[in-house]
Design a protein around this motif. Structure first.
Motif, PDB file in Angstrom:
ATOM      1  N   LEU A 197      24.342   2.519   6.223  1.00  0.00           N
ATOM      2  CA  LEU A 197      22.953   2.495   5.771  1.00  0.00           C
ATOM      3  C   LEU A 197      22.734   1.184   5.039  1.00  0.00           C
ATOM      4  O   LEU A 197      23.436   0.872   4.085  1.00  0.00           O
ATOM      5  CB  LEU A 197      22.670   3.683   4.841  1.00  0.00           C
ATOM      6  CG  LEU A 197      21.316   3.687   4.117  1.00  0.00           C
ATOM      7  CD1 LEU A 197      20.167   3.756   5.108  1.00  0.00           C
ATOM      8  CD2 LEU A 197      21.241   4.845   3.119  1.00  0.00           C
ATOM      9  N   CYS A 198      21.769   0.415   5.507  1.00  0.00           N
ATOM     10  CA  CYS A 198      21.574  -0.944   4.990  1.00  0.00           C
ATOM     11  C   CYS A 198      20.592  -0.990   3.821  1.00  0.00           C
ATOM     12  O   CYS A 198      19.551  -0.334   3.831  1.00  0.00           O
ATOM     13  CB  CYS A 198      21.046  -1.840   6.114  1.00  0.00           C
ATOM     14  SG  CYS A 198      20.805  -3.558   5.605  1.00  0.00           S
ATOM     15  N   GLY A 208      17.016   0.348   6.905  1.00  0.00           N
ATOM     16  CA  GLY A 208      16.989   1.051   5.621  1.00  0.00           C
ATOM     17  C   GLY A 208      16.889   2.555   5.793  1.00  0.00           C
ATOM     18  O   GLY A 208      16.524   3.280   4.874  1.00  0.00           O
ATOM     19  N   ARG A 209      17.228   3.001   6.985  1.00  0.00           N
ATOM     20  CA  ARG A 209      17.238   4.433   7.319  1.00  0.00           C
ATOM     21  C   ARG A 209      18.414   4.666   8.250  1.00  0.00           C
ATOM     22  O   ARG A 209      18.585   3.917   9.215  1.00  0.00           O
ATOM     23  CB  ARG A 209      15.930   4.802   8.023  1.00  0.00           C
ATOM     24  CG  ARG A 209      15.959   6.131   8.789  1.00  0.00           C
ATOM     25  CD  ARG A 209      14.727   6.282   9.679  1.00  0.00           C
ATOM     26  NE  ARG A 209      14.806   7.465  10.524  1.00  0.00           N
ATOM     27  CZ  ARG A 209      13.937   7.737  11.499  1.00  0.00           C
ATOM     28  NH1 ARG A 209      12.934   6.908  11.746  1.00  0.00           N
ATOM     29  NH2 ARG A 209      14.072   8.836  12.239  1.00  0.00           N
ATOM     30  N   ASP A 210      19.232   5.647   7.946  1.00  0.00           N
ATOM     31  CA  ASP A 210      20.329   5.936   8.872  1.00  0.00           C
ATOM     32  C   ASP A 210      20.093   7.265   9.570  1.00  0.00           C
ATOM     33  O   ASP A 210      19.325   8.115   9.086  1.00  0.00           O
ATOM     34  CB  ASP A 210      21.700   5.888   8.183  1.00  0.00           C
ATOM     35  CG  ASP A 210      21.907   6.977   7.142  1.00  0.00           C
ATOM     36  OD1 ASP A 210      20.902   7.475   6.593  1.00  0.00           O
ATOM     37  OD2 ASP A 210      23.073   7.325   6.883  1.00  0.00           O
ATOM     38  N   ILE A 211      20.725   7.423  10.712  1.00  0.00           N
ATOM     39  CA  ILE A 211      20.576   8.624  11.519  1.00  0.00           C
ATOM     40  C   ILE A 211      21.931   8.936  12.142  1.00  0.00           C
ATOM     41  O   ILE A 211      22.649   8.021  12.563  1.00  0.00           O
ATOM     42  CB  ILE A 211      19.482   8.439  12.602  1.00  0.00           C
ATOM     43  CG1 ILE A 211      19.226   9.745  13.370  1.00  0.00           C
ATOM     44  CG2 ILE A 211      19.830   7.311  13.562  1.00  0.00           C
ATOM     45  CD1 ILE A 211      17.994   9.683  14.274  1.00  0.00           C
ATOM     46  N   SER A 212      22.302  10.211  12.154  1.00  0.00           N
ATOM     47  CA  SER A 212      23.573  10.566  12.786  1.00  0.00           C
ATOM     48  C   SER A 212      23.443  10.393  14.299  1.00  0.00           C
ATOM     49  O   SER A 212      22.337  10.460  14.861  1.00  0.00           O
ATOM     50  CB  SER A 212      23.956  12.008  12.450  1.00  0.00           C
ATOM     51  OG  SER A 212      23.138  12.916  13.152  1.00  0.00           O
ATOM     52  N   LEU A 260      18.421  -1.227  13.901  1.00  0.00           N
ATOM     53  CA  LEU A 260      17.434  -2.290  13.691  1.00  0.00           C
ATOM     54  C   LEU A 260      16.891  -2.755  15.039  1.00  0.00           C
ATOM     55  O   LEU A 260      17.662  -3.137  15.932  1.00  0.00           O
ATOM     56  CB  LEU A 260      18.100  -3.455  12.955  1.00  0.00           C
ATOM     57  CG  LEU A 260      17.257  -4.691  12.660  1.00  0.00           C
ATOM     58  CD1 LEU A 260      16.098  -4.357  11.716  1.00  0.00           C
ATOM     59  CD2 LEU A 260      18.131  -5.807  12.057  1.00  0.00           C
ATOM     60  N   TYR A 261      15.575  -2.735  15.187  1.00  0.00           N
ATOM     61  CA  TYR A 261      14.963  -3.172  16.449  1.00  0.00           C
ATOM     62  C   TYR A 261      15.144  -4.675  16.618  1.00  0.00           C
ATOM     63  O   TYR A 261      15.016  -5.455  15.669  1.00  0.00           O
ATOM     64  CB  TYR A 261      13.483  -2.811  16.482  1.00  0.00           C
ATOM     65  CG  TYR A 261      12.844  -3.090  17.821  1.00  0.00           C
ATOM     66  CD1 TYR A 261      13.215  -2.374  18.957  1.00  0.00           C
ATOM     67  CD2 TYR A 261      11.886  -4.088  17.966  1.00  0.00           C
ATOM     68  CE1 TYR A 261      12.635  -2.631  20.197  1.00  0.00           C
ATOM     69  CE2 TYR A 261      11.295  -4.349  19.189  1.00  0.00           C
ATOM     70  CZ  TYR A 261      11.677  -3.622  20.305  1.00  0.00           C
ATOM     71  OH  TYR A 261      11.115  -3.892  21.524  1.00  0.00           O
TER      72      TYR A 261
END
Length: 316
Positions: free
Chosen positions: A281-282, A245-249, A217-218
């Motif tokens: 992941l939110c 609302g987006r996850d990244i490894s 989250l920025y």
């Protein structure tokens, strides 16, 4: 309004302070500078609405009593905390004192003066994400570190003051926040650390296999969420998430930062695998429903802004 901000010299605290001052409130900041830096609030020193910067601890009950007695606060944004997972494993007492007992001291003053409390918790209280729809506020919690345990204990105290005394309180759980003014060393600021090492021509070290994911989250979006939680009575007595609302490894994040150059990625032994959360992941639907909040800055844009900030400082 008259507002007290604990931890206001910290990374997120600095952005919350900026937002509150821009919104026209009179602001008092308290920070013991154990995590924060005075340089973070330097630009606000001459701001007409900044009433005072107090170097002090929330564990100093006499200081808190004086602040609350002398100024009629409308809201206390409580961000002051120990935030390092490894530190909490090595020295759980300090984290418990700062995050749980310190929160109790803040709550006692808020109760005496009927001041709304916005309590900054963390996504680290959650168990790993198992749903593609993301982690809602009903998701199981798992105190995998003393840091998470201390935050959960504090959350329960915060909500108990809502139910027992009718004190307006809200627990907010932002997901992994990054951006300008985050420290570029140590633990927690994976984006900042990666960007600093990229710009310095160094390798990017990844703990473990790097398959663990994060919802990033920025910080300007995070600060907007924190501030709005104080303004609205709709979230009183609630727990509210905020994330992209987006996850990244972590592996994919490193590649994104390095523009695809995988030759500079190195995997190293994990320092605390027992406290790792494999997938974060939110689901921020509740924040949207109650506050109308949603993130505005994409991961790619946030990384670009953060990189520009690091390049513009002497951090490399």
């Amino acid at each position: 309004m008259n507002i007290l901000l604990t931890g206001g010299a910290g990374f997120i605290g600095r952005w919350v302070a900026k937002q509150l001052l821009e919104d026209g409130h009179k602001l008092w900041i308290i920070d013991d500078l154990s995590n924060g830096r005075e340089a973070n609030v330097e630009e606000f020193r001459q701001h007409p609405q900044l009433q005072s910067f107090v170097k002090g601890s929330i564990l100093d009950e006499a200081l808190l009593t004086q602040l609350f007695d002398e100024h009629q606060f409308d809201i206390c944004y409580h961000l002051g905390a120990s935030i390092n997972v490894q530190d909490s494993i090595d020295d759980p007492r300090t984290t418990f004192n700062n995050d749980t007992i310190g929160t109790f001291y803040v709550l006692e003053q808020a109760r005496k003066h009927h001041v709304k409390v916005v309590f900054m918790s963390t996504c680290m209280v959650y168990d790993r994400c198992t749903e593609e729809t993301g982690i809602t506020e009903q998701h199981p919690i798992k105190p995998a570190s003393p840091y998470a345990g201390a935050k959960i204990a504090a959350e329960n105290m915060v909500l108990s003051y809502y139910y027992a005394y009718g004190l307006p309180t809200v627990v907010i759980r932002p997901f992994n926040t990054y951006g300008p003014f985050q420290k570029t060393g140590g633990e927690g600021g994976v984006v900042a650390i990666f960007l600093k090492n990229k710009l310095a021509g160094k390798e990017l070290n990844i703990y473990g296999e790097g398959t663990q994911t994060r919802d990033l989250l920025y910080v300007a979006d995070c600060a907007r969420f924190v501030v709005q939680a104080g303004y609205s009575s709709k979230v009183d007595g609630e727990i509210v998430n905020a994330g992209l609302g987006r996850d990244i490894s972590v592996n994919e994040l490193a590649k994104l930062v390095l523009d695809g150059d995988e030759s500079r990625i190195r995997h190293v032994e994990h320092i605390h695998p027992q406290s790792e959360i494999q997938k974060l992941l939110c689901n921020s639907e509740k924040a949207y429903q109650l506050l109308g909040w949603k993130p505005e800055v994409s991961l790619e844009e946030g990384i670009r802004r953060t990189g520009e900030w690091i390049e513009s400082t002497d951090l490399i």
